[in-house]
Design an enzyme around this catalytic site. Structure first.
Site, short mmCIF file in Angstrom:
data_model
loop_
_atom_site.label_atom_id
_atom_site.label_comp_id
_atom_site.label_asym_id
_atom_site.label_seq_id
_atom_site.Cartn_x
_atom_site.Cartn_y
_atom_site.Cartn_z
N CYS A 88 3.46 4.64 -1.12
CA CYS A 88 2.79 4.62 -2.42
C CYS A 88 1.91 3.38 -2.55
O CYS A 88 0.84 3.42 -3.12
CB CYS A 88 3.82 4.58 -3.54
SG CYS A 88 4.58 6.15 -3.86
N GLU A 143 11.23 4.19 1.63
CA GLU A 143 10.14 5.08 2.00
C GLU A 143 9.07 4.20 2.61
O GLU A 143 8.65 3.22 1.99
CB GLU A 143 9.61 5.82 0.78
CG GLU A 143 8.75 7.03 1.12
CD GLU A 143 7.48 6.65 1.86
OE1 GLU A 143 7.12 7.37 2.79
OE2 GLU A 143 6.85 5.64 1.51
N SER A 185 4.79 -0.01 -6.09
CA SER A 185 5.16 -0.83 -4.95
C SER A 185 4.05 -1.81 -4.57
O SER A 185 4.29 -2.76 -3.82
CB SER A 185 5.55 0.03 -3.76
OG SER A 185 6.78 0.68 -4.05
N CYS A 207 3.23 10.09 -1.62
CA CYS A 207 4.66 9.86 -1.44
C CYS A 207 5.46 11.13 -1.58
O CYS A 207 5.29 11.88 -2.53
CB CYS A 207 5.17 8.84 -2.44
SG CYS A 207 6.90 8.48 -2.16
N ARG A 263 9.88 4.03 -9.58
CA ARG A 263 9.77 2.66 -9.11
C ARG A 263 8.89 1.79 -9.99
O ARG A 263 8.70 0.62 -9.69
CB ARG A 263 9.25 2.65 -7.67
CG ARG A 263 10.30 3.16 -6.71
CD ARG A 263 9.76 3.65 -5.40
NE ARG A 263 10.82 4.22 -4.61
CZ ARG A 263 11.30 5.46 -4.77
NH1 ARG A 263 10.79 6.25 -5.71
NH2 ARG A 263 12.29 5.91 -4.03
N CYS A 290 9.04 9.98 -4.20
CA CYS A 290 8.73 10.17 -5.61
C CYS A 290 7.61 11.21 -5.66
O CYS A 290 6.46 10.91 -5.93
CB CYS A 290 8.31 8.85 -6.26
SG CYS A 290 7.41 7.74 -5.18
N CYS A 324 8.80 1.58 -1.89
CA CYS A 324 8.19 2.86 -1.56
C CYS A 324 6.80 2.54 -1.03
O CYS A 324 5.83 2.53 -1.76
CB CYS A 324 8.12 3.74 -2.79
SG CYS A 324 7.58 5.39 -2.42
N HIS A 329 2.51 10.85 -8.38
CA HIS A 329 1.06 10.75 -8.25
C HIS A 329 0.36 12.02 -8.71
O HIS A 329 -0.81 11.99 -9.08
CB HIS A 329 0.69 10.38 -6.82
CG HIS A 329 1.13 9.02 -6.44
ND1 HIS A 329 0.44 7.89 -6.80
CD2 HIS A 329 2.23 8.58 -5.78
CE1 HIS A 329 1.08 6.81 -6.36
NE2 HIS A 329 2.17 7.21 -5.73
#
Lengths: 371, 572, 237
Positions: free
Chosen positions: B554, B13, B507, B60, B484, B63, B551, B67
């Site tokens: 993120c 991502e 990330s 994101c 993640r 995922c 990702c 958030h």
């Protein structure tokens, strides 16, 4: 060297997909496109004959939400789209190649097939800091967009970020983010599929529409196809009867909420949002946001992060009184204030007249002119 | 010495660039650069905290829940809202479904092509593939006819001449080591997993209206009504549907994903010696078992330093800091400083080359800035977060099911626990976690059913919905384990509006650049020592980077200093 | 003081449109408030009630009445008598411009009597320009909202394309709702001012909107604003 083109139907036969299943897919597409059922046969012929249209899928200031939406495609499925319906020559999240090789795939298609591919853009395009807010392979998003969209047969701006700027463009728009229409003005055959994310069923319907009729569908004033954005959420909502009756959710989890009453008073933006969520629904028709008890947040409309917020209020507050202020409270108080002011004016007037009667004066007052 | 650049790193991502210095076929140094920036926390300032989850959710779309969950937890923590048990169970189910589905997508669709050669699958014998498949699992789709169909489908696709997303990859690279039959089996499961992920994630559609970007989160609870006697609420029919989907998820994980993982791993055991990384692990823990303010967690919280599994430290939020020494931001007190998120500040200040550019111009002791990611540190140390960190903390804390599964996988592969600290260890930990969660989800469905049966239909704490019920000033933190890794949101609220919002994201922990002391981030550290057989086709670099499941959207965010002028970062 | 003269000021179309506007605004305000904040709710099967439904139906019809009345009144500004004429609203003539300040002074109690204008005084006329401006915005945003729910092939649908002019439908909705309060506020002011004038000038202002006739001093007919304006013979055209 290019292998000889095959008929898709024989492809399907080899894969063990019967003509009946294939026609089923075409009927579903016809329904998604709001076409009469006889159109299914026409679609079947169109898809069966087509060389796979080439798609270049660009990701800029995105969250890959539209890509994920694409992976949830059910009619046809993502596997069918990737293997049979389209040639997805570039898509960073999906493609096997990486780095230099992946960019070479993209650039070769652009160079060798100008006007022979469809560009899909996901994510907004930043214009600040000379393009440094989004680079791919050292190249800025805006340069890539100009190059790829500028040579495309058509460009599909997928999702609200690519169509209208979306979240990165929300106030104060720190990176100067723009949607495709504004970032690459004059790009030909631009079609917007807004929503956060865009519903993949509308993307597949759009592509089949193009393959079938050899033209793009009629668009609304935001360049969105009427077959998917022609009616408001509200006008197709399953809870509409409760709205018209006067039955509303007043608090989360109350009896009305459990009974499926209208979410209007919880801030639902369905009346001002155009999308076919209530008809097509999401995830293969499983559900949709209002179906699970949450108001529509208006994600298919321009600048919804600024205009549709606060999400849980029917209307935004009054500027200067805070985002959470209530327009009716402030409006009502203002009218009371006006009334009080005039009442005061009236009282003074009455007192003045009483004084005048007690001591008569020239009726015309302190005249400047003649009397 | 040669400079290898991978940009874009695909099958992730977001936008990631890796530059690596390769000498004699081995990576000597590496730089991880994130090349996209949006500024979402800046956008959040002044808005209704109850809306924040929808904004942060859009950090994101892969995922797509994480958030939102961290945001509502942070706001609830600030205003003192107490979601009822049903909301906790609904959230656990949503978080669990996200992790299971995301891990499987990662394994098959984002990571597998680093290990699996699709072109080689064309040479496979369907009968041998069938016996291979049946030797590792009782999954019913394993007949010779089935695999012959898959092979022909791939062949038909290749013959048609439009290779699309599979064009120009590293096919035939010597680092691909699976026999054709294993490749064909993996391709079959690549396609099956594509259908499977679409089906199991309907759990999110049931509980959240849609996926991606489900829409049932509320500060103080959930918007999905629960009522066994209503057709507009979660009822017995929904419970049955959830049970079906949970079973479908568990079935595929147990009978396809885990056997595939072990089978593929057994051909790549040497990767247990690559990609070791920083050796420090951080997990916030996840899946509250009760509704208290500090609930017991199904997967525990903790910190491991220096690969020492004997000692799990408790996590102290005060020890989280972020550096910008090598990030395209400035600190007022100098870029060498390390700031806690509550004191954090950010003004983007791009100092890299003007695009288009070829190289970032870095060397081993560079003092240049080269990423839109900051460098988070815990007690001054870089930390790896993610499934490996979670499984190590759970393993070291004595989590029974995790210990059993880790033991089983290590035995099957014939390696010791030290093999966990590696590229292969990350891949294995992700599989083990998926198995643990796929088994656990049924409990949450049962809990929901039991609450319904007992007449508890509460889904929301209405007492804190009205901003008038909040204190004039409030601060809160929300911790979450995203697929993640460890994710934290910090919010401060003033007069009902967001005054400051900050995210420290998995990330960012993993993909961040060097800090002021020159300590590399986990990606960079893990790449050191990775073999690269063919400089033009660095598939080995992808293997280690993908093992973290990057990702990037993120990772990049603005930590907006509370006293910073908005105008300062307005670049337009 | 000389005897008052009976003057035919408000012709039938003026009076009819006035009262249609009054009625339609009253209906639009009540229904509009409900649409924005449905304070009456019902229980039982949805099919047995149509509270919001009727409210919206009434709101729509009242809106057409309002739109028609405003339209006719605007036509009459060009075809009616001199008291209905457009220049009684937009103060382009010197006599009306000069009458503004004394009128304001009267409202501020600096003068005992207002300058003598037979129809609208210049300040009131200018106020109505603003009010008509509010009408236009209310009508335009209303048409945008109505057009948005029209069928694609309906001519009304065209109005939906105006939405960007107002910053999108949701902002159009907000503006439309804010106008409710502005017009209610104006109504309060309007009723008060007419009562005030009627009382001070004793010229039958209130009655005139029913009968059409006002009772004015003959000087007012000879030249306007005679009390404070030097130039004689300047008739208010």
């Amino acid at each position: 060297m290019r292998a000889p083109r095959r008929w898709l139907t024989s492809e399907f036969e080899r894969r063990g997909i019967s003509r009946r299943e294939f026609m089923g897919f075409c009927t579903t597409m016809a329904a998604a496109l709001a076409l009469p059922s006889a159109a299914a046969a026409q679609i079947a012929r169109a898809v069966g004959r087509a060389e796979k249209p080439i798609l270049i899928w660009l990701e800029f200031q995105d969250c890959a939400g539209n890509t994920e939406s694409f992976l949830r495609a059910s009619r046809p499925t993502a596997a069918e789209v990737v293997l049979d319906v389209l040639s997805l020559d570039y898509h960073e999240t999906v493609m096997a190649a990486a780095g230099e090789q992946s960019r070479a795939n993209r650039d070769r298609t652009v160079a060798e097939r100008p006007g022979g591919y469809i560009a899909v853009v996901e994510g907004s395009i930043p214009t600040g800091a000379n393009g440094a807010y989004c680079t791919i392979g050292g190249e800025s998003a805006i340069d890539i967009a100009r190059k790829v969209c500028g040579n495309a047969a058509a460009t599909i701006a997928l999702g609200t970020c690519a169509t209208f700027g979306g979240l990165p463009a929300a106030a104060p728009n720190p990176t100067g983010a723009l949607g495709v229409a504004d970032a690459v003005p004059g790009v030909g055959n631009l079609i917007n599929l807004s929503a956060c994310p865009a519903n993949v069923e509308n993307l597949t319907a759009l592509i089949v529409h193009y393959l079938t009729f050899k033209r793009w569908p009629p668009l609304d004033h935001y360049r969105r196809p009427l077959f998917a954005y022609g009616k408001s959420i509200h006008d197709n909502c399953e809870r509409r009867a409760h709205y018209d009756a006067g039955q509303y959710v007043e608090a989360w989890g109350d009896a009305g909420h459990r009974a499926g009453y209208c979410l209007y008073k919880m801030g639902c933006k369905g009346p001002v949002t155009f999308q076919n969520c209530p008809n097509v629904r999401w995830n293969g028709g499983t559900n949709w946001p209002i179906g699970c008890g949450h108001p529509c947040i208006g994600c298919a409309e321009p600048d919804f992060w600024d205009r549709m917020t606060p999400f849980y209020q029917h209307l935004m507050g009054v500027p200067g009184f805070g985002a959470g202020s209530n327009i009716d409270t402030i409006g009502g108080l203002a009218v009371l204030g006006v009334g009080a002011a005039f009442a005061g004016h009236g009282v003074i007037q009455i007192m003045k007249r009483a004084a005048d009667k007690a001591e008569p004066v020239v009726p015309n007052g302190p005249a400047k002119g003649d009397a | 010495m040669a400079r290898v650049v991978v940009d874009p790193v695909t099958r992730i991502e977001g936008h990631l660039r890796i530059e690596a210095e390769v000498d004699a076929g081995v990576v000597r140094d590496a730089w991880s650069s994130s090349t996209m920036f949006r500024g979402i926390e800046l956008i959040l300032k002044g808005r209704d905290p109850r809306d924040a989850w929808a904004f942060t959710q859009r950090i994101c779309g892969v995922c797509t829940t994480v958030h939102a969950v961290a945001s509502i937890r942070a706001v609830e923590n600030a205003i003192g809202a107490a979601p009822p048990p049903n909301a906790r169970l609904l959230r656990n189910l949503i978080i669990g479904a996200q992790a299971v589905q995301d891990h499987v997508i990662h394994f098959y669709h984002l990571h597998a092509l680093d290990w699996v050669d699709i072109v080689s699958a064309l040479a496979a014998d369907p009968a041998k593939t069938s016996s291979l498949a049946q030797s590792i699992s009782d999954w019913p789709l394993s007949s010779p006819t089935y695999f012959a169909g898959i092979r022909d489908r791939v062949k038909g696709f290749v013959d048609r001449g439009q290779l699309g997303p599979f064009a120009n990859a590293y096919w035939g690279h010597p680092a691909y080591r699976l026999p054709p039959e294993a490749n064909l089996m993996a391709v079959a499961h690549y396609l099956e997993a594509l259908d499977w992920q679409r089906e199991v994630i309907k759990m999110h559609a049931v509980l959240g209206g849609k996926n991606p970007h489900l829409q049932s989160f509320l500060v103080g609870g959930m918007a999905t009504p629960v009522d066994p006697d209503s057709q507009a609420a979660l009822n017995a029919g929904t419970i049955a549907e959830l049970q079906r989907l949970v079973a479908k998820a568990r079935d595929f994980v147990t009978r396809v994903y885990i056997p595939d993982l072990v089978a593929v791993a057994s051909f790549y055991k040497d990767w247990a010696g690559h990609g070791r990384g920083v050796g420090n692990y951080l997990a916030y823990g996840e899946y509250p078992n009760d509704d208290s303010a500090a609930p017991a967690l199904f997967l525990p919280r903790g910190v491991i330093r220096g690969r020492d599994l004997a000692a799990v430290e408790p996590f102290d939020p005060a020890k989280v800091t972020e550096y910008v020494a090598h990030s395209w931001y400035q600190y007022q007190q100098g870029d060498g400083a390390a700031l806690h998120p509550y004191q954090g500040e950010t003004s983007p200040a791009y100092t890299g080359p003007t695009p288009p550019y070829d190289l970032l111009g870095l060397d081993s002791d560079t003092d240049k800035k080269y990423s839109w990611l900051k460098s988070p540190r815990y007690d001054g140390l870089p930390m790896e977060v993610g499934p490996l960190a979670r499984m190590l903390v759970a393993y070291a804390s004595g989590h029974a099911r995790v210990k059993a599964l880790v033991g089983a996988v290590l035995t099957r592969l014939g390696v010791g626990p030290e093999a966990l600290f590696s590229t292969l260890g990350r891949v294995a930990a992700r599989g083990i976690e998926t198995q643990v969660l796929a088994e656990k989800m049924a409990d949450w469905v049962d809990g929901l059913a039991a609450n319904m049966a007992a007449g508890d239909l509460r889904i929301h704490d209405n007492s804190k919905w009205d901003p008038a019920s909040w204190p004039a000033e409030a601060m809160g933190a929300g911790f979450h384990e995203a697929p993640r890794g460890a994710l934290g949101h910090w919010v401060s609220i003033r007069n009902g509006a967001i005054d400051n919002y900050q995210c420290v994201v998995p990330s960012t922990w993993n993909a961040g650049p060097r800090d002021a002391k020159g300590q590399r981030g986990p990606y960079e550290e893990a790449l050191i020592g990775t073999p690269v057989a063919d400089l033009g086709r660095p598939v080995e670099i992808l293997r280690t980077v993908h093992s973290f499941d990057p990702c990037m959207a993120c990772g990049v965010h603005v930590v907006d200093g509370r006293r910073r002028e908005v105008a300062h970062v307005r670049v337009r | 003081m000389s005897a008052l003269v009976r003057v035919y000021v408000w012709e039938v179309p003026v009076r009819v449109t006035h009262w249609l506007i009054v009625l339609s605004i009253a209906v639009l305000s009540v229904t509009g408030f409900y649409i924005g904040y449905p304070f009456v709710t019902v229980s039982g099967p949805a099919g047995r009630h149509f509270v919001m439904g009727w409210t919206k139906v009434i709101h729509m019809w009242a809106a057409w009445v309002f739109l028609g009345a405003v339209f006719v009144r605007i036509i009459w500004m060009f075809t009616g008598n001199k008291y209905a004429h457009w220049d009684k609203f937009i103060p382009v003539h010197r006599s009306r411009l000069r009458g503004c300040w004394p009128t304001i002074k009267f409202y501020l109690f600096a003068l005992r009597k207002p300058p003598g204008f037979v129809g609208h005084n210049p300040v009131a006329g200018a106020t109505y320009v603003l009010v008509f401006g509010l009408y236009f915005v209310a009508i335009a945003t209303g048409l945008v909202l109505r057009g948005a729910s029209a069928e694609v092939e309906s001519p009304l649908r065209w109005f939906a394309s105006w939405a960007p002019l107002f910053g999108g439908l949701q902002i159009a909705r907000w503006i439309h709702h804010a106008l409710l309060w502005l017009l209610v506020g104006f109504a309060v002011h309007h009723v008060y001012s007419s009562v005030l004038m009627s009382t001070i000038e004793a010229n039958g202002t209130i009655e005139s909107i029913f009968s059409g006739y006002k009772f004015v001093p003959p000087e007012d007919l000879q030249y306007s604003g005679y009390r404070f304006i030097d130039r004689k013979g300047q008739v208010d055209e």
